[in-house]
Design a protein around this motif. Structure first.
Motif, PDB file in Angstrom:
ATOM      1  N   LEU A 246       0.856  -1.183   0.000  1.00 31.74           N
ATOM      2  CA  LEU A 246       0.000   0.000   0.000  1.00 31.74           C
ATOM      3  C   LEU A 246       0.889   1.229   0.000  1.00 31.74           C
ATOM      4  O   LEU A 246       1.882   1.281   0.723  1.00 31.74           O
ATOM      5  N   LEU A 247       0.530   2.207  -0.796  1.00 34.87           N
ATOM      6  CA  LEU A 247       1.274   3.451  -0.812  1.00 34.87           C
ATOM      7  C   LEU A 247       0.991   4.206   0.478  1.00 34.87           C
ATOM      8  O   LEU A 247      -0.164   4.508   0.793  1.00 34.87           O
ATOM      9  N   GLU A 248       2.036   4.482   1.251  1.00 32.81           N
ATOM     10  CA  GLU A 248       1.867   5.204   2.501  1.00 32.81           C
ATOM     11  C   GLU A 248       2.039   6.704   2.299  1.00 32.81           C
ATOM     12  O   GLU A 248       1.234   7.498   2.745  1.00 32.81           O
ATOM     13  N   HIS A 249       3.131   7.111   1.626  1.00 30.11           N
ATOM     14  CA  HIS A 249       3.350   8.540   1.440  1.00 30.11           C
ATOM     15  C   HIS A 249       4.256   8.821   0.251  1.00 30.11           C
ATOM     16  O   HIS A 249       4.933   7.941  -0.255  1.00 30.11           O
TER      17      HIS A 249
ATOM     18  N   ASP B  91      -4.845   9.237   8.278  1.00 28.84           N
ATOM     19  CA  ASP B  91      -4.059   8.388   9.169  1.00 28.84           C
ATOM     20  C   ASP B  91      -3.304   7.311   8.403  1.00 28.84           C
ATOM     21  O   ASP B  91      -2.294   6.809   8.869  1.00 28.84           O
ATOM     22  N   GLU B  92      -3.792   6.943   7.220  1.00 32.55           N
ATOM     23  CA  GLU B  92      -3.199   5.852   6.447  1.00 32.55           C
ATOM     24  C   GLU B  92      -2.256   6.318   5.342  1.00 32.55           C
ATOM     25  O   GLU B  92      -1.307   5.621   5.001  1.00 32.55           O
ATOM     26  N   GLN B  93      -2.526   7.484   4.738  1.00 29.59           N
ATOM     27  CA  GLN B  93      -1.737   7.955   3.599  1.00 29.59           C
ATOM     28  C   GLN B  93      -1.526   9.454   3.717  1.00 29.59           C
ATOM     29  O   GLN B  93      -2.382  10.172   4.227  1.00 29.59           O
TER      30      GLN B  93
END
Length: 129
Positions: free
Chosen positions: A5-8, A49-51
């Motif tokens: 998953l792309l975080e940042h 909060d996720e990305q």
């Protein structure tokens, strides 16, 4: 293999606080964190909060000091894509902030347009609704 998953994404801007402010206003995001960063710079994490986007600036205003160091370059990427539910409302907010939308397109899987911020970074705004 596990899915990633792309975080940042971390981008270099002139003023991280100002960039974070309009990103929050435009996309309904929040500032997750703000603090000291690499090379004596400042980073603001803005998103959910996720990305999030990490918007960074180094010490002083030194654009492209080192050609191979992305932390000293502004706009060193193609674009940042952001999904919104209401594309027309997003475009109105973008224009209200003084940005100009361009390259509108409507093709599978969704409608989209682009705009550039004050640092020349291009954003793609897309809706799959």
């Amino acid at each position: 293999m596990a899915k990633g998953l792309l975080e940042h994404v971390n981008i270099t801007v002139r003023d991280p606080d100002k960039t974070a402010e309009w990103l929050c206003e435009l996309f309904g995001w929040k500032v997750r964190w703000r603090g000291e960063a690499i090379h004596g710079g400042l980073t603001v994490h803005v998103g959910s909060d996720e990305q999030y986007l990490a918007v960074y600036t180094g010490p002083g205003d030194k654009p492209q000091v080192e050609p191979n160091d992305s932390y000293t370059q502004r706009g060193g990427l193609n674009h940042v894509g952001v999904v919104v539910e209401d594309l027309d409302a997003a475009e109105k907010r973008i224009e209200a902030l003084g940005f100009k939308a361009h390259t509108h397109a409507d093709y599978e899987p969704g409608r989209r347009f682009y705009f550039r911020d004050t640092d020349g970074i291009e954003f793609e705004v897309v809706s799959y609704a």
